[in-house]
Design a protein around this motif. Structure first.
Motif, PDB file in Angstrom:
ATOM      1  N   ARG A 182       0.860  -1.189   0.000  1.00 35.68           N
ATOM      2  CA  ARG A 182       0.000   0.000   0.000  1.00 35.68           C
ATOM      3  C   ARG A 182       0.888   1.227   0.000  1.00 35.68           C
ATOM      4  O   ARG A 182       2.057   1.186   0.431  1.00 35.68           O
ATOM      5  N   CYS A 183       0.326   2.339  -0.441  1.00 33.25           N
ATOM      6  CA  CYS A 183       0.982   3.644  -0.356  1.00 33.25           C
ATOM      7  C   CYS A 183       0.009   4.616   0.300  1.00 33.25           C
ATOM      8  O   CYS A 183      -1.205   4.481   0.157  1.00 33.25           O
ATOM      9  N   THR A 184       0.550   5.602   1.003  1.00 34.86           N
ATOM     10  CA  THR A 184      -0.295   6.669   1.538  1.00 34.86           C
ATOM     11  C   THR A 184       0.252   8.013   1.097  1.00 34.86           C
ATOM     12  O   THR A 184       1.467   8.187   0.935  1.00 34.86           O
ATOM     13  N   VAL A 185      -0.646   8.969   0.900  1.00 41.34           N
ATOM     14  CA  VAL A 185      -0.299  10.343   0.557  1.00 41.34           C
ATOM     15  C   VAL A 185      -1.078  11.264   1.485  1.00 41.34           C
ATOM     16  O   VAL A 185      -1.974  10.822   2.220  1.00 41.34           O
ATOM     17  N   VAL A 186      -0.772  12.569   1.442  1.00 42.38           N
ATOM     18  CA  VAL A 186      -1.386  13.489   2.405  1.00 42.38           C
ATOM     19  C   VAL A 186      -2.607  14.212   1.860  1.00 42.38           C
ATOM     20  O   VAL A 186      -3.276  14.929   2.600  1.00 42.38           O
ATOM     21  N   SER A 187      -2.923  14.063   0.574  1.00 47.44           N
ATOM     22  CA  SER A 187      -4.077  14.766   0.015  1.00 47.44           C
ATOM     23  C   SER A 187      -4.647  13.994  -1.165  1.00 47.44           C
ATOM     24  O   SER A 187      -3.954  13.174  -1.787  1.00 47.44           O
ATOM     25  N   GLU A 188      -5.900  14.256  -1.476  1.00 48.77           N
ATOM     26  CA  GLU A 188      -6.541  13.645  -2.636  1.00 48.77           C
ATOM     27  C   GLU A 188      -5.831  14.056  -3.916  1.00 48.77           C
ATOM     28  O   GLU A 188      -5.710  13.265  -4.860  1.00 48.77           O
ATOM     29  N   MET A 189      -5.333  15.279  -3.958  1.00 52.40           N
ATOM     30  CA  MET A 189      -4.592  15.755  -5.125  1.00 52.40           C
ATOM     31  C   MET A 189      -3.351  14.897  -5.364  1.00 52.40           C
ATOM     32  O   MET A 189      -3.067  14.488  -6.499  1.00 52.40           O
ATOM     33  N   ASP A 190      -2.611  14.598  -4.300  1.00 53.84           N
ATOM     34  CA  ASP A 190      -1.425  13.752  -4.429  1.00 53.84           C
ATOM     35  C   ASP A 190      -1.806  12.319  -4.790  1.00 53.84           C
ATOM     36  O   ASP A 190      -1.076  11.635  -5.525  1.00 53.84           O
ATOM     37  N   ARG A 191      -2.933  11.848  -4.284  1.00 50.21           N
ATOM     38  CA  ARG A 191      -3.370  10.488  -4.627  1.00 50.21           C
ATOM     39  C   ARG A 191      -3.620  10.375  -6.133  1.00 50.21           C
ATOM     40  O   ARG A 191      -3.184   9.413  -6.790  1.00 50.21           O
ATOM     41  N   GLN A 192      -4.314  11.363  -6.685  1.00 52.14           N
ATOM     42  CA  GLN A 192      -4.593  11.340  -8.118  1.00 52.14           C
ATOM     43  C   GLN A 192      -3.310  11.450  -8.930  1.00 52.14           C
ATOM     44  O   GLN A 192      -3.156  10.792  -9.964  1.00 52.14           O
ATOM     45  N   LEU A 193      -2.377  12.273  -8.462  1.00 50.55           N
ATOM     46  CA  LEU A 193      -1.109  12.448  -9.153  1.00 50.55           C
ATOM     47  C   LEU A 193      -0.312  11.148  -9.177  1.00 50.55           C
ATOM     48  O   LEU A 193       0.244  10.752 -10.217  1.00 50.55           O
ATOM     49  N   LEU A 194      -0.267  10.446  -8.049  1.00 50.45           N
ATOM     50  CA  LEU A 194       0.495   9.197  -7.965  1.00 50.45           C
ATOM     51  C   LEU A 194      -0.170   8.088  -8.788  1.00 50.45           C
ATOM     52  O   LEU A 194       0.504   7.352  -9.514  1.00 50.45           O
ATOM     53  N   GLN A 195      -1.488   7.987  -8.697  1.00 50.30           N
ATOM     54  CA  GLN A 195      -2.165   6.923  -9.433  1.00 50.30           C
ATOM     55  C   GLN A 195      -2.208   7.192 -10.934  1.00 50.30           C
ATOM     56  O   GLN A 195      -2.270   6.257 -11.725  1.00 50.30           O
ATOM     57  N   ARG A 196      -2.164   8.468 -11.314  1.00 50.10           N
ATOM     58  CA  ARG A 196      -2.079   8.782 -12.735  1.00 50.10           C
ATOM     59  C   ARG A 196      -0.757   8.264 -13.308  1.00 50.10           C
ATOM     60  O   ARG A 196      -0.684   7.831 -14.458  1.00 50.10           O
ATOM     61  N   SER A 197       0.289   8.316 -12.486  1.00 54.53           N
ATOM     62  CA  SER A 197       1.597   7.833 -12.922  1.00 54.53           C
ATOM     63  C   SER A 197       1.674   6.310 -12.926  1.00 54.53           C
ATOM     64  O   SER A 197       2.421   5.726 -13.702  1.00 54.53           O
ATOM     65  N   ASN A 198       0.911   5.676 -12.025  1.00 56.22           N
ATOM     66  CA  ASN A 198       0.906   4.210 -11.950  1.00 56.22           C
ATOM     67  C   ASN A 198      -0.465   3.759 -11.438  1.00 56.22           C
ATOM     68  O   ASN A 198      -0.690   3.646 -10.228  1.00 56.22           O
ATOM     69  N   PRO A 199      -1.404   3.496 -12.354  1.00 55.83           N
ATOM     70  CA  PRO A 199      -2.780   3.146 -11.957  1.00 55.83           C
ATOM     71  C   PRO A 199      -2.891   1.868 -11.134  1.00 55.83           C
ATOM     72  O   PRO A 199      -3.923   1.622 -10.510  1.00 55.83           O
ATOM     73  N   ARG A 200      -1.849   1.039 -11.108  1.00 52.63           N
ATOM     74  CA  ARG A 200      -1.910  -0.223 -10.376  1.00 52.63           C
ATOM     75  C   ARG A 200      -1.728  -0.045  -8.871  1.00 52.63           C
ATOM     76  O   ARG A 200      -1.975  -0.981  -8.099  1.00 52.63           O
TER      77      ARG A 200
END
Length: 403
Positions: A182-200
């Motif tokens: 699992r990964c955690t981020v501090v904001s929904e914006m960062d979550r979208q940014l990270l998953q856009r780079s790797n949707p898996r």
């Protein structure tokens, strides 16, 4: 369950936003689980934190952070680059810390290994054959942070180094994250940014927070109070350096045209020479302080003129908890669930920033409006207790999958 946390610095004393986050999560998790910690000692003063953390951690292992120059590490930096790893991460490689972590893993079986993202390569250094779930904690999206820092750096060598790290991190960061459960981020914006780079990736939002019990609203300043403005941050960190230089050169002169006795207080450790040079009659550079509350008491308004950086700002949440309204750039309050004009004021040009600061100094009704709404926001969304509970829910889901 047994949890091992690996961090790039000991989270006590709480002298930075990153330390505050790690400390508050660690302490609350340790109330329900057995937690061990492995981290670097950044300075001699960090040693005092070991005894404090041992009060609620099962084990605390540390290694001295190497202060060798980058020139001395060139062979290792080149090797990392050739292996497709961001060269900056090599600076965090420590055989001493690796050995101590492996010793911890040989002494006990951990259910969860939690690693701060910049220390992510330590996942590959853990002993083989151990069964545990892993979680990578992103305090910001590092490639974006490096890119923004490169835009504000003045020295060509620092600009080049941060640009290289932005490019390599942008490629490596989301791919290496797939090694974690699992990964955690501090904001929904960062979550979208990270998953856009790797949707898996499976990414959870564990926001930054504030101790709403410790930080109670301060008395409102009197109408005769000196119009003092406060900025708190690590003054060796390039985005913070750029923020105060920008504010002093482009915003404060506009404010002083209409509020000629306005003061600016810059509070934070390790101020660079260009920050120290700002100190004068109406600008005060304190360096590291033992307690920030007296500066919030002195200053009726907090300013966050950041033009670079990443993650979310704990100091904005701290100011809101203490009943001090904030004027910020869009980047400064990025990732927080705030509304311009309701929780704080947002301004992205010098003229806007000066105008909104002056308005807040003169409009008592607006001042009270922001104070009330800011406090309500941190109580409802950003208390460390509820944030730690979210993290422990992630632990439960991970171990439930295993069972």
């Amino acid at each position: 369950m047994r949890i091992l946390m690996i961090a790039n610095y000991l989270p006590y004393p709480q002298t930075s936003g990153g330390r505050i986050r790690i400390y508050n999560l660690l302490r609350r998790v340790a109330c329900r689980h057995e937690v061990s910690l492995a981290a670097f000692l950044e300075s001699a003063g960090d040693v005092e934190g070991i005894a404090h953390l041992q009060q609620f951690c099962a084990k605390v292992e540390t290694a001295n952070f190497s202060q060798r120059s980058r020139l001395a590490k060139v062979p290792g930096l080149l090797r990392y680059a050739l292996e497709g790893k961001p060269p900056e991460l090599m600076l965090l490689h420590s055989e001493e810390l690796k050995c101590k972590i492996n010793q911890l893993c040989s002494e006990m079986d951990f259910d969860i290994v939690q690693i701060e993202s910049v220390m992510g390569l330590y996942l590959d250094m853990l002993p083989r054959g151990k069964r545990f779930k892993s979680v990578e904690m992103f305090q910001n999206f590092t490639s974006q942070q490096f890119e923004r820092v490169s835009n504000v750096e003045q020295r060509w060598d620092r600009k080049l180094r941060t640009r290289i790290n932005a490019l390599t991190m942008g490629y490596w960061e989301p791919r290496y994250a797939s090694k974690f459960d699992r990964c955690t981020v501090v904001s929904e914006m960062d979550r979208q940014l990270l998953q856009r780079s790797n949707p898996r990736l499976k990414v959870d939002v564990i926001p930054n927070g504030v101790d709403v019990e410790k930080y109670q609203p301060l008395p409102l300043p009197s109408e005769k109070a000196i119009p003092a403005l406060l900025f708190i941050g690590h003054m060796g960190y390039p985005p913070c350096v750029d923020a105060v230089l920008y504010f002093c050169s482009e915003v404060l002169p506009l404010i002083r045209q209409r509020v000629n006795n306005a003061e600016f207080w810059i509070v934070g450790r390790d101020p660079r020479p260009e920050v120290i040079a700002l100190d004068r009659d109406d600008v005060h550079v304190t360096g590291q302080v033992d307690e920030v509350i007296p500066y919030y008491q002195r200053c009726p308004i907090c300013v966050v003129p950041l033009r670079a950086g990443g993650g979310t700002r704990l100091k904005i949440l701290e100011a809101m908890a203490l009943g001090r309204p904030v004027v910020s750039t869009s980047i400064g309050c990025e990732g927080l669930n705030v509304i311009d004009g309701k929780h704080l004021l947002i301004a992205d040009t010098p003229a806007q920033f000066a105008e909104k600061t002056i308005r807040l100094l003169q409009d008592r009704q607006l001042y009270h409006h922001l104070v009330i709404n800011g406090r309500e926001l941190v109580e409802s969304c950003y208390g460390w207790d509820q944030i730690a509970n979210k993290l422990m829910t992630v632990y439960d889901e991970m171990t439930e999958d295993e069972r």
